[in-house]
Structures are given as C-alpha cells and as structure tokens.
Design a protein around this motif. Structure first.
Motif, PDB file in Angstrom:
ATOM      1  N   ASN A  16       6.658   2.174  -2.286  1.00  0.00           N
ATOM      2  CA  ASN A  16       5.447   1.382  -2.126  1.00  0.00           C
ATOM      3  C   ASN A  16       5.786  -0.100  -2.007  1.00  0.00           C
ATOM      4  OD1 ASN A  16       3.237   3.443  -2.540  1.00  0.00           O
ATOM      5  ND2 ASN A  16       4.369   3.713  -4.449  1.00  0.00           N
ATOM      6  N   TYR A  17       5.030  -0.776  -1.153  1.00  0.00           N
ATOM      7  CA  TYR A  17       5.165  -2.225  -0.993  1.00  0.00           C
ATOM      8  C   TYR A  17       3.850  -2.869  -1.414  1.00  0.00           C
ATOM      9  CZ  TYR A  17       5.441  -6.862   1.087  1.00  0.00           C
ATOM     10  OH  TYR A  17       5.424  -8.224   1.268  1.00  0.00           O
ATOM     11  N   THR A  18       3.928  -3.923  -2.247  1.00  0.00           N
ATOM     12  CA  THR A  18       2.748  -4.603  -2.768  1.00  0.00           C
ATOM     13  C   THR A  18       2.804  -6.082  -2.420  1.00  0.00           C
ATOM     14  OG1 THR A  18       2.646  -3.060  -4.623  1.00  0.00           O
ATOM     15  CG2 THR A  18       1.403  -5.100  -4.841  1.00  0.00           C
ATOM     16  N   LYS A  19       1.666  -6.608  -1.968  1.00  0.00           N
ATOM     17  CA  LYS A  19       1.542  -8.024  -1.643  1.00  0.00           C
ATOM     18  C   LYS A  19       0.338  -8.596  -2.368  1.00  0.00           C
ATOM     19  CE  LYS A  19       2.214 -11.948   0.552  1.00  0.00           C
ATOM     20  NZ  LYS A  19       3.399 -12.799   0.269  1.00  0.00           N
ATOM     21  N   ILE A  20       0.564  -9.684  -3.135  1.00  0.00           N
ATOM     22  CA  ILE A  20      -0.499 -10.343  -3.881  1.00  0.00           C
ATOM     23  C   ILE A  20      -0.692 -11.750  -3.326  1.00  0.00           C
ATOM     24  CG2 ILE A  20      -1.271 -11.126  -6.149  1.00  0.00           C
ATOM     25  CD1 ILE A  20       0.410  -8.985  -7.404  1.00  0.00           C
TER      26      ILE A  20
ATOM     27  N   ASP B 241       5.096 -12.266  -5.810  1.00  0.00           N
ATOM     28  CA  ASP B 241       3.886 -12.061  -5.023  1.00  0.00           C
ATOM     29  C   ASP B 241       4.049 -10.916  -4.031  1.00  0.00           C
ATOM     30  OD1 ASP B 241       5.596 -13.178  -3.257  1.00  0.00           O
ATOM     31  OD2 ASP B 241       4.350 -14.896  -2.749  1.00  0.00           O
ATOM     32  N   ASP B 242       5.262 -10.421  -3.863  1.00  0.00           N
ATOM     33  CA  ASP B 242       5.464  -9.194  -3.104  1.00  0.00           C
ATOM     34  C   ASP B 242       6.633  -8.431  -3.722  1.00  0.00           C
ATOM     35  OD1 ASP B 242       7.477 -10.901  -2.374  1.00  0.00           O
ATOM     36  OD2 ASP B 242       7.508 -10.229  -0.286  1.00  0.00           O
ATOM     37  N   SER B 243       6.581  -7.112  -3.639  1.00  0.00           N
ATOM     38  CA  SER B 243       7.624  -6.307  -4.281  1.00  0.00           C
ATOM     39  C   SER B 243       7.660  -4.913  -3.682  1.00  0.00           C
ATOM     40  CB  SER B 243       7.384  -6.208  -5.794  1.00  0.00           C
ATOM     41  OG  SER B 243       6.191  -5.501  -6.051  1.00  0.00           O
ATOM     42  N   TRP B 244       8.825  -4.284  -3.813  1.00  0.00           N
ATOM     43  CA  TRP B 244       9.022  -2.881  -3.470  1.00  0.00           C
ATOM     44  C   TRP B 244       9.245  -2.101  -4.759  1.00  0.00           C
ATOM     45  CZ3 TRP B 244       8.744  -0.791   1.415  1.00  0.00           C
ATOM     46  CH2 TRP B 244       8.747  -1.688   2.481  1.00  0.00           C
ATOM     47  N   THR B 245       8.591  -0.959  -4.876  1.00  0.00           N
ATOM     48  CA  THR B 245       8.757  -0.095  -6.049  1.00  0.00           C
ATOM     49  C   THR B 245       8.819   1.357  -5.598  1.00  0.00           C
ATOM     50  OG1 THR B 245       6.368   0.090  -6.375  1.00  0.00           O
ATOM     51  CG2 THR B 245       7.508  -1.667  -7.572  1.00  0.00           C
ATOM     52  N   GLY B 246       9.331   2.213  -6.466  1.00  0.00           N
ATOM     53  CA  GLY B 246       9.364   3.633  -6.135  1.00  0.00           C
ATOM     54  C   GLY B 246      10.066   4.445  -7.196  1.00  0.00           C
ATOM     55  N   PHE B 247      10.191   5.740  -6.955  1.00  0.00           N
ATOM     56  CA  PHE B 247      10.930   6.610  -7.854  1.00  0.00           C
ATOM     57  C   PHE B 247      11.409   7.839  -7.100  1.00  0.00           C
ATOM     58  CE2 PHE B 247       6.516   8.114  -8.584  1.00  0.00           C
ATOM     59  CZ  PHE B 247       6.671   9.459  -8.291  1.00  0.00           C
ATOM     60  N   VAL B 248      12.379   8.530  -7.698  1.00  0.00           N
ATOM     61  CA  VAL B 248      12.871   9.827  -7.232  1.00  0.00           C
ATOM     62  C   VAL B 248      12.746  10.787  -8.412  1.00  0.00           C
ATOM     63  CG1 VAL B 248      14.819  11.118  -6.345  1.00  0.00           C
ATOM     64  CG2 VAL B 248      14.447   8.772  -5.591  1.00  0.00           C
ATOM     65  N   ARG B 249      12.173  11.973  -8.182  1.00  0.00           N
ATOM     66  CA  ARG B 249      11.863  12.887  -9.292  1.00  0.00           C
ATOM     67  C   ARG B 249      12.270  14.314  -8.940  1.00  0.00           C
ATOM     68  NH1 ARG B 249       5.682  13.217 -10.641  1.00  0.00           N
ATOM     69  NH2 ARG B 249       6.111  11.136 -11.460  1.00  0.00           N
ATOM     70  N   LEU B 250      12.830  15.002  -9.913  1.00  0.00           N
ATOM     71  CA  LEU B 250      13.100  16.434  -9.837  1.00  0.00           C
ATOM     72  C   LEU B 250      12.408  17.099 -11.013  1.00  0.00           C
ATOM     73  CD1 LEU B 250      14.789  18.492  -8.140  1.00  0.00           C
ATOM     74  CD2 LEU B 250      16.561  18.287  -9.891  1.00  0.00           C
ATOM     75  N   GLN B 251      11.602  18.146 -10.735  1.00  0.00           N
ATOM     76  CA  GLN B 251      10.788  18.754 -11.802  1.00  0.00           C
ATOM     77  C   GLN B 251      10.808  20.261 -11.720  1.00  0.00           C
ATOM     78  OE1 GLN B 251       7.071  16.843 -12.945  1.00  0.00           O
ATOM     79  NE2 GLN B 251       6.015  18.793 -12.808  1.00  0.00           N
ATOM     80  N   ARG B 252      11.069  20.875 -12.866  1.00  0.00           N
ATOM     81  CA  ARG B 252      10.989  22.334 -13.029  1.00  0.00           C
ATOM     82  C   ARG B 252       9.735  22.657 -13.826  1.00  0.00           C
ATOM     83  NH1 ARG B 252      10.183  27.472 -13.815  1.00  0.00           N
ATOM     84  NH2 ARG B 252      11.868  28.813 -14.530  1.00  0.00           N
ATOM     85  N   THR B 253       8.808  23.398 -13.211  1.00  0.00           N
ATOM     86  CA  THR B 253       7.553  23.753 -13.853  1.00  0.00           C
ATOM     87  C   THR B 253       7.538  25.266 -14.116  1.00  0.00           C
ATOM     88  OG1 THR B 253       6.428  21.979 -12.667  1.00  0.00           O
ATOM     89  CG2 THR B 253       5.047  23.684 -13.644  1.00  0.00           C
ATOM     90  N   PHE B 254       7.045  25.636 -15.285  1.00  0.00           N
ATOM     91  CA  PHE B 254       6.972  27.069 -15.620  1.00  0.00           C
ATOM     92  C   PHE B 254       5.641  27.385 -16.280  1.00  0.00           C
ATOM     93  CE2 PHE B 254       8.795  24.797 -19.164  1.00  0.00           C
ATOM     94  CZ  PHE B 254       8.168  25.324 -20.258  1.00  0.00           C
TER      95      PHE B 254
END
Length: 362
Positions: A335-339, A349-362
C-alpha cells in the motif's frame, strides 16, 4: 463285566466330573459398551457431540507467520523498518438446541510472539454466548467488518456488549449497547504508525457507554449494510455504509463513513470513501483497492474537545491471496499512502507499507 457296561459306566463318570467342573467355572463379565464420538450435522461441518451430552462442539484456529515492512524512516529509523510476528488462535464453539433456540458459547484464545524470546503475549480474543438472537460478552462488533482487502480502514472495535440480532434469509438487523473504555489515537493511522491507546479521554476505570445498530440485506448478487454508532461520553456519532456486488470474475466493494466528531466507533477522519475489486483466478485472488480520507486526524491540545484537522489523505494498494493447499494460504499486500497538510513530527507525508503472511487454518 462286558464291554457295553464298561462304556456306559465311563460315560456316566465323565458326565459327573464335567458337571462338577462347570459348577466351579469362572464366567468373564461382559465389557462395557464403548461410547464413540458422534458427528453432529446440525450446525455444519466440524462439530461433534461431547460424549454423554447433546452439546455439539467444534475446535478450530490458525497458526500465522507474518513479516510487516514499511519505508517510514522518520518514525521507525533506517534500521528498524521490518518486523516478524507469529500468532496462534484456538477457538471453541459449543452449541445446543433448546426450547428457546440455539444456545451457543464461543471462546477464542490468542497469543503472539513479536520481537522477543519470551513466547509473546496471551489474551482472550473473544468470549460470548448467544441464545435466540440475544448476545452478551466480549468480541468484535459491527465496526470491525470492512472490505475484504488489506487497504481500507473503516473502524474496528472489540468491546463488552449486550444486544439482539435478527437474522432472516435475506435481511438482518441488530442493536447493541457497548462498554467503551478506550479508543485509538486518530493521528496514528494509515499504517504510518500503529494506533496508540489514548487514556486522556477513556481512562480504564471509566465505564463509558455507546450504542450501535445495523441493518443489512441481500438482493440477488448485491449485499448492503448500513451501520450507525453513538458514543455517549464524547456525544459524537458515526455512520457507515458498505455495498458489495458480484461483478465478472470477482466482487466489487464500495464503502463510505462519516463522523460528527471523535468517538470510540470511528476517529480516523471526518469522512472517508473506499472502493475495491476482488478478482478470483483459480487459487489466486487479486484485490486492488483505494481509500480517500477527508479531514484526517484531530487536535488534542484542547483537553476533552477534539477538532478535526484539515489534513486529507489517500491510500492505494493491492492484495494477493493464494490458496496453496487445503488449510494453507499465502497473503501479501502493498500500500502507498499520501497525506496532505501538517502530519507532525515523526510522520512521513508519503509512505509504502505492506506484509507477507503464511497461515495454516484448521
């Protein structure tokens, strides 16, 4: 003595001995019948009867590993722009049919490890009971729901609540009274800085009250929700609408929120609009999204009076979901944000953010 008499005498002797042994024989007791776990079909897959009861139980949860990142050097420092987290959730869902309707109790237990070696923190994620449409306990309220991607920010709450919800085939409505004891600092949003609990307005010992109500319906391929909340402590409220529709290979989502002032239900901005499209391609789901914030944040220098700031902001991003196999998923977002306006010390006043996720659901 002839042979016939000898045979008859021998047979009589054997019969007498056998009878005496039979009288003294030990007869083994029959084993108690074993009660096997039975599958409960009444409430969906995964439920089973608790042995000796008519209560159905389902146990589930997930294990998640995630790495967050950002480029906000002003707030995090040049060497501290990523963070690995591991989270585990275990939930227990027990249901019983009664003359008053389905009696349900739900417990969710959550723990996570983040940046240390002590095993992380432990908390109750949710704990509540429902019967015949009535619900009491602690959990996520209507404001926690949003669009399906990882770009929008439309409010989120976990509260102690009591209320009633009616659910029909195509229409539902509910109203809840909430205990409001804290809120998130409205200046720490948009992924630039994590929200900070502000105790100046909501002290932990204060039992403040709010009320929220939602109506929702499904009309063919279109679903709509209209939600409102009022915070009696700040004497401010907020309303939100979300509409989703099946379009082509995915789902289009639109949302709008407006707040009369800062409240525990929504304190990000005076108003916001958001849109996204979740396109499905086999095991992949790609979700581009956008949100615009009007009058972002508020002035905290006036004591318990909070005025919206003149900052505006927008955020654009894309989320990728991939179903690796049954129960195992991969998710990543950027995501890119501009204020625009005065963002204050420690904020870009501007930034890049994000994540990487691995999930095991049962």
């Amino acid at each position: 003595m002839n042979i016939k008499s000898l045979l008859l005498g021998s047979a009589a002797a054997l019969a007498a001995v056998s009878g005496a042994q039979a009288a003294d024989a030990i007869v083994a007791a029959e084993p108690e019948p074993m009660e096997y776990v039975r599958v409960c079909d009444a409430f969906g897959t995964g439920f089973f009867y608790i042995p000796g009861t008519e209560t159905c139980l389902k146990i589930g949860g997930y294990v998640r590993f995630q790495v967050d990142w950002n480029d906000n050097s002003a707030a995090a420092g040049p060497d501290d722009n990523w963070n690995a987290r591991t989270r585990a959730l275990l939930n227990f869902d027990a249901r019983t049919d009664t003359e008053l309707g389905t009696l349900r109790s739900y417990i969710g237990l959550r723990t996570w490890a983040e940046g240390d070696y002590n095993g992380g923190s432990f908390e109750i994620d949710e704990a509540y009971l429902t019967i015949g449409g009535f619900k009491v306990g602690y959990g996520y309220n209507y404001w926690d729901a949003g669009l399906s991607g990882e770009t929008d920010d439309l409010g989120s709450n976990r509260v102690n609540m009591i209320g009633y919800e009616y659910k029909g085939d195509a229409f539902s409505a509910g109203i809840f009274v909430d205990e409001l004891t804290k809120r998130q600092d409205g200046t720490g949003v948009l992924g630039i800085q994590a929200g900070v609990l502000d105790s100046a307005l909501y002290e932990p010992e204060n039992d403040n009250v709010g009320i929220e109500a939602q109506i929702s319906g499904k009309f063919g391929a279109v679903s709509a929700q209209l939600l409102g909340g009022y915070d009696f402590h700040t004497e401010e409220g907020a309303i939100r609408a979300i509409v989703t529709a099946a379009v082509g290979p995915g789902e289009l989502g639109l949302a709008a929120v407006w707040a009369s002032g800062v409240s525990a239900y929504y304190d990000r901005s005076e108003w916001a609009v958001a849109a996204q499209y979740a396109a499905k391609f086999g095991k992949f789901t790609v979700t581009p999204a956008f949100q615009y914030y009007g009058n972002l944040g508020y002035d905290t220098s006036l004591g318990n009076e909070y005025n919206w700031l003149s900052n505006d902001a927008w955020r654009a991003g894309v989320t990728l979901d991939y179903a690796i196999t049954s129960g195992l998923t991969f998710k990543s977002t950027v995501n890119y944000t501009k204020i625009t306006g005065d963002t204050g010390a420690g904020f870009d006043d501007d930034s890049w953010t994000g994540f990487v996720r691995l999930q095991r659901t049962f």
